[in-house]
Design a protein around this motif. Structure first.
Motif, mmCIF file in Angstrom:
data_model
loop_
_atom_site.group_PDB
_atom_site.id
_atom_site.type_symbol
_atom_site.label_atom_id
_atom_site.label_comp_id
_atom_site.label_asym_id
_atom_site.label_seq_id
_atom_site.Cartn_x
_atom_site.Cartn_y
_atom_site.Cartn_z
ATOM 1 N N UNK A 97 1.163 55.142 8.945
ATOM 2 C CA UNK A 97 1.002 53.741 10.387
ATOM 3 C C UNK A 97 1.976 52.723 9.895
ATOM 4 N N UNK A 98 2.353 52.499 8.815
ATOM 5 C CA UNK A 98 3.464 51.226 8.341
ATOM 6 C C UNK A 98 4.836 51.336 9.240
ATOM 7 N N UNK A 99 5.164 52.732 9.228
ATOM 8 C CA UNK A 99 6.713 53.666 9.573
ATOM 9 C C UNK A 99 6.736 53.190 10.665
ATOM 10 N N UNK A 100 4.931 53.767 11.769
ATOM 11 C CA UNK A 100 4.606 53.857 12.950
ATOM 12 C C UNK A 100 5.309 52.410 13.105
ATOM 13 N N UNK A 101 4.740 51.129 13.115
ATOM 14 C CA UNK A 101 4.799 50.470 13.696
ATOM 15 C C UNK A 101 6.398 49.229 13.521
ATOM 16 N N UNK A 102 6.958 50.297 12.895
ATOM 17 C CA UNK A 102 8.378 49.480 12.054
ATOM 18 C C UNK A 102 9.334 50.351 13.039
ATOM 19 N N UNK A 103 9.631 51.362 13.227
ATOM 20 C CA UNK A 103 9.750 52.691 14.597
ATOM 21 C C UNK A 103 9.099 52.423 15.851
ATOM 22 N N UNK A 104 8.318 51.263 15.791
ATOM 23 C CA UNK A 104 7.960 51.417 17.050
ATOM 24 C C UNK A 104 7.683 52.678 17.995
ATOM 25 N N UNK A 105 6.943 53.804 16.683
ATOM 26 C CA UNK A 105 6.779 54.922 17.108
ATOM 27 C C UNK A 105 7.130 56.117 17.282
ATOM 28 N N UNK A 106 8.496 56.147 16.611
ATOM 29 C CA UNK A 106 9.730 56.943 16.746
ATOM 30 C C UNK A 106 9.881 57.454 15.146
ATOM 31 N N UNK A 107 9.562 56.945 14.489
ATOM 32 C CA UNK A 107 9.576 57.053 12.994
ATOM 33 C C UNK A 107 8.684 58.276 12.723
ATOM 34 N N UNK A 108 9.487 59.048 11.944
ATOM 35 C CA UNK A 108 8.638 60.241 11.754
ATOM 36 C C UNK A 108 8.689 60.127 9.399
#
Length: 825
Positions: free
Chosen positions: A557-568
């Motif tokens: 969830x933190x990764x999604x916030x940092x990458x605006x949903x593009x990080x996996x």
């Protein structure tokens, strides 16, 4: 007819159930081929499975193909239920890994492949759904070869035999000399996992299924079984029966195996079963018996196993409604724990909480619905916490002794550290000639069970446990006694030494937009993760690294916030390694090994007819077996006690004096000043405690639940506790059980130690017997009667006897037996 145990394994939605439907249909076992989406598949008969369209529980069917009888086991494909899949692996002869041509190889497919490699199971590959695939066969095979194994060989290839020969020098030499390979050589290469036959087709349209079954039977060949009986349990069903594979010999109904009478042998095919009078090597059957089976248990020559490659790393607390007590739900949870040991359900007496291990949200939902349907209780789950493990850094020697009244066992072990990922390895290095093979097997079975550390109470791993000595008693020793002594020996060794706390670490790969790279790297640093940047393109960057699961929880969830949903993020591998924050974790958990009555570190010895507890640091000098040199020879000597003639004479005189009538106490004369009458001081009467047995069973908190499950076991536990209490208090005790409704009952008495146990005759209830007993003995004893029956209480008081409530007696008995007998539960 040759028998094959076949497992079908795959990621979710690859088509496992459909493939089994096709096999059953092609073999004429069923007349109509069911479909998962139509909710009429032969094996998906559970309501939740039909509702979700996935396999949740491992199930079995059987069919005949040519000269083989094939027992096929359908395993769950969803990652949340992968532990249930792993339970099946220990009984498989061969496996088929199913791959969806649409989805390709998923991360769970790779996990399955690693498990099959670990269990050394020969494997075929079937690429399903080729009728709707957007990629051709060559592209899919290239992916299989690169991600699973380079020796995955298309069986439709005209050069397949040459490719098989290339897998081994010896086979290549045979091929060059003879121009072909013998069927025996191909079988050998397949069974030793040197190559993996690969097929392509569509299970829904029955394409490629017949060649798959033909090759399966040809490659497995003739299997030899031991003449000695053996069986391996791989699943516990809801009714308590155990699914097992007969690995050798023959088993007959009503036969006694491992001191257990096998009441029924059932042969299942889907939901239906037939009763068998006999099961032979290679059969998959359900065994019904009056015992508590466990997944991994071995019968006959098979020993217990505890392989767990896919256990969950997170534990959760069950959240219950305010009006529901955890103890109320616990009996059903115990049944769930038997059916699926990977849940590792535990009831914590001090906090009155239930915890369990889970792998994901789907498993939570399934479990929640199962409990609601069975109990009417709607549960929730707390936020997950990490599951730790413990190991040791150097060799430790441990001893365990268990000797409450009418029990006896002693076990000595050595603990040695093993490389990471080794699990627990149990070895037999016994040096005591008088320790029978049967007793050695019982101790080995106990040591093969899950052991717990002393830092946080977590599961022990990466340790070799070697049995080096043991002792029992022909009359009083049972398997449960050896289990107690063995577990205490391991815990005593751990308590003396220095343990190492292990925590799970993930290896991960992250894809993130390049403009968010610096933020993600900063966040990973804050979570103490180690990482490297594999590649950076104009738009996306790839990071690979590892870190503690404890710190990476909710990172998605933190990764999604940092990458605006593009990080996996993909978690590639998980391993246990020494924790970098042991001190703070141990301090936070606040585990006290001496307060853990469920897993004690000390031992129980016997004195004056009752058991007493000896702490771990004092037990070695009290052991009945003493090591001569624990660091080198591991040889032992028995302690032989010499009793002098004078001691024997005194003991003999004491025994005789107890049989003679006690002399009356002298009666001192006391003069009254007023009337000069002589006052007689009566001698103190001996104490007698009379107990209404069945009233205790239904009133004691410690026995009520057990009585519901196993009434005879509750009665025996009460007897053991009262006998220990009597030995400690040194009073006379009558324990009365009501048998007045049994027409065949003529009444009977027995004596255990100094406790008299009475079963009333037909037509006489316990109340009337106790009333008569009090009337007859009140002049000879100071009598107390333990009962919570209001009518009999009034009668007792009228006769001049004292009365004790059931709860009051329970408190007294538990107080006396708090240490010695609480471990028998």
């Amino acid at each position: 007819m040759e028998k094959i145990t076949l497992g079908i394994l795959a990621h979710v939605d690859a088509g496992k159930t459909t493939l089994i439907e096709s096999m059953l249909y092609e073999s004429h076992q069923i007349k109509k081929q069911g479909r998962v989406d139509h909710q009429d598949a032969f094996l998906d008969y559970d309501p939740q499975e039909r509702e979700r369209g996935i396999t949740i529980f491992a199930k079995q069917a059987k069919f005949k193909w040519k000269d083989h009888e094939i027992f096929v086991i359908d395993t769950p494909g969803h990652v949340d239920f992968s532990a249930s899949m792993e339970q099946v692996l220990s009984v498989l002869d061969v496996a088929i890994v199913l791959i969806s041509a649409q989805d390709g190889i998923q991360s769970h497919t790779e996990t399955i492949w690693k498990c099959l490699k670990e269990y050394e199971i020969p494997t075929l590959i079937f690429v399903n759904k080729m009728d709707i695939a957007y990629r051709n066969k060559e592209e899919i095979l290239e992916e299989v070869v690169s991600k699973l194994d380079p020796n995955s060989i298309d069986q439709a290839d005209k050069d397949r035999e040459e490719m098989i020969a290339m897998c081994e020098d010896k086979a290549l030499e045979e091929y060059l000399q003879q121009g072909s390979l013998s069927s025996e050589t191909i079988q050998r290469l397949f069974l030793t996992r040197r190559f993996f036959p690969t097929f392509f087709g569509s299970a829904l349209k029955n394409e490629g299924v017949d060649p798959l079954l033909d090759s399966l039977c040809a490659l497995v060949g003739q299997k030899e079984f031991s003449q000695e009986f053996g069986a391996r349990i791989f699943k516990i069903q809801e009714d308590g029966s155990a699914l097992a594979k007969i690995t050798g010999g023959t088993l007959k109904a009503k036969e006694i195996v491992n001191e257990i009478k096998i009441d029924q042998i059932r042969s299942f095919n889907g939901q239906k079963y037939t009763l068998l009078q006999e099961a032979n090597a290679g059969d998959i059957v359900a065994l019904k018996a009056d015992t508590d089976w466990k997944v991994g248990d071995g019968l006959g020559y098979e020993t217990a196993q505890q392989e767990r490659l896919l256990a969950s790393f997170l534990t959760y607390e069950l959240l219950l409604p305010e009006e529901v007590d955890a103890l109320q739900l616990w009996p059903y949870c115990q049944q769930l724990a038997k059916e699926d040991p990977s849940l590792q359900l535990d009831y914590h007496e001090r906090s009155k909480k239930i915890t369990l291990r889970l792998r994901g949200d789907v498993q939570k939902e399934v479990l929640q619905k199962m409990i609601l349907e069975k109990t009417g209780i709607l549960i929730g789950f707390s936020q997950g916490s990490v599951v730790y493990k413990e190991t040791i850094g150097k060799q430790e020697y441990g001893v365990g002794h268990f000797e409450p009244l009418r029990h006896y066992a002693e076990v000595h072990v050595l603990l040695d550290p093993l490389p990471a990922g080794s699990g627990v390895v149990v070895c037999n290095g016994n040096r005591i000639e008088s320790l029978s093979l049967g007793w050695q097997q019982q101790i080995m079975n106990a040591l093969n069970q899950r052991q717990y550390g002393v830092l946080t109470g977590s599961e022990l791993t990466d340790v070799q446990i070697t049995l080096i000595a043991g002792q029992g008693n022909l009359k009083h020793t049972s398997a449960a006694d050896f289990r107690q002594a063995a577990h205490r020996a391991v815990r005593q060794a751990l308590r003396k030494g220095k343990s190492i706390l292990l925590e799970p670490y993930y290896t991960f790969k992250i894809e993130v937009p390049s403009q968010s790279l610096s933020k993600v790297l900063y966040e990973l640093e804050q979570r103490n993760a180690s990482f490297e940047i594999l590649e950076t393109e104009e738009d996306m960057s790839t990071i690979q690294g590892s870190g503690a699961i404890r710190l990476l929880m909710n990172f998605q969830s933190e990764l999604s916030a940092l990458s605006k949903g593009r990080g996996k993020i993909a978690f590639i591998k998980s391993v246990y390694a020494p924790s970098q924050d042991t001190e703070s974790i141990v301090k936070t958990i606040q585990y006290d090994p001496e307060a853990d009555l469920k897993h004690p570190t000390g031992s129980i010895f016997c004195k004056q007819g009752a058991g007493y507890y000896v702490p771990y640091d004092e037990v070695e000098e009290k052991m009945h077996l003493h090591p001569l040199d624990t660091e080198s020879s591991h040889s032992y000597e028995r302690v032989r006690y010499h009793v002098s003639d004078e001691e024997a004479k005194r003991a003999f005189e004491r025994t005789l004096s107890k049989k003679k009538e006690k002399p009356k106490a002298k009666k001192p004369k006391v003069k009254q000043e007023l009337d000069h009458e002589e006052i007689k001081i009566q001698p103190k009467k001996p104490e007698l405690l009379v107990i209404d047995g069945y009233n205790m069973i239904y009133s004691w908190n410690s026995l009520k639940d057990l009585a519901k499950a196993d009434y005879n076991a509750a009665r025996e536990r009460l007897i053991d506790q009262i006998v220990n209490y009597q030995g400690y208090k040194d009073i006379d005790v009558y324990l009365v059980f009501d048998a007045y409704r049994r027409k065949q009952g003529e009444g009977r008495n027995e004596t255990r130690h100094k406790t008299k146990i009475i079963y009333t005759r037909y037509g006489e209830n316990a109340d009337s017997y106790i009333e008569r007993l009090v009337h007859d003995l009140k002049s000879h004893y100071s009598i107390s009667v333990a009962t919570s029956d209001g009518l009999i209480q009034n009668s007792i008081l009228a006769s001049g006897a004292n009365r004790i409530s059931a709860r009051e007696l329970e408190g007294k008995v538990m107080g006396v037996n708090a240490i010695a007998l609480s471990h028998l539960k």
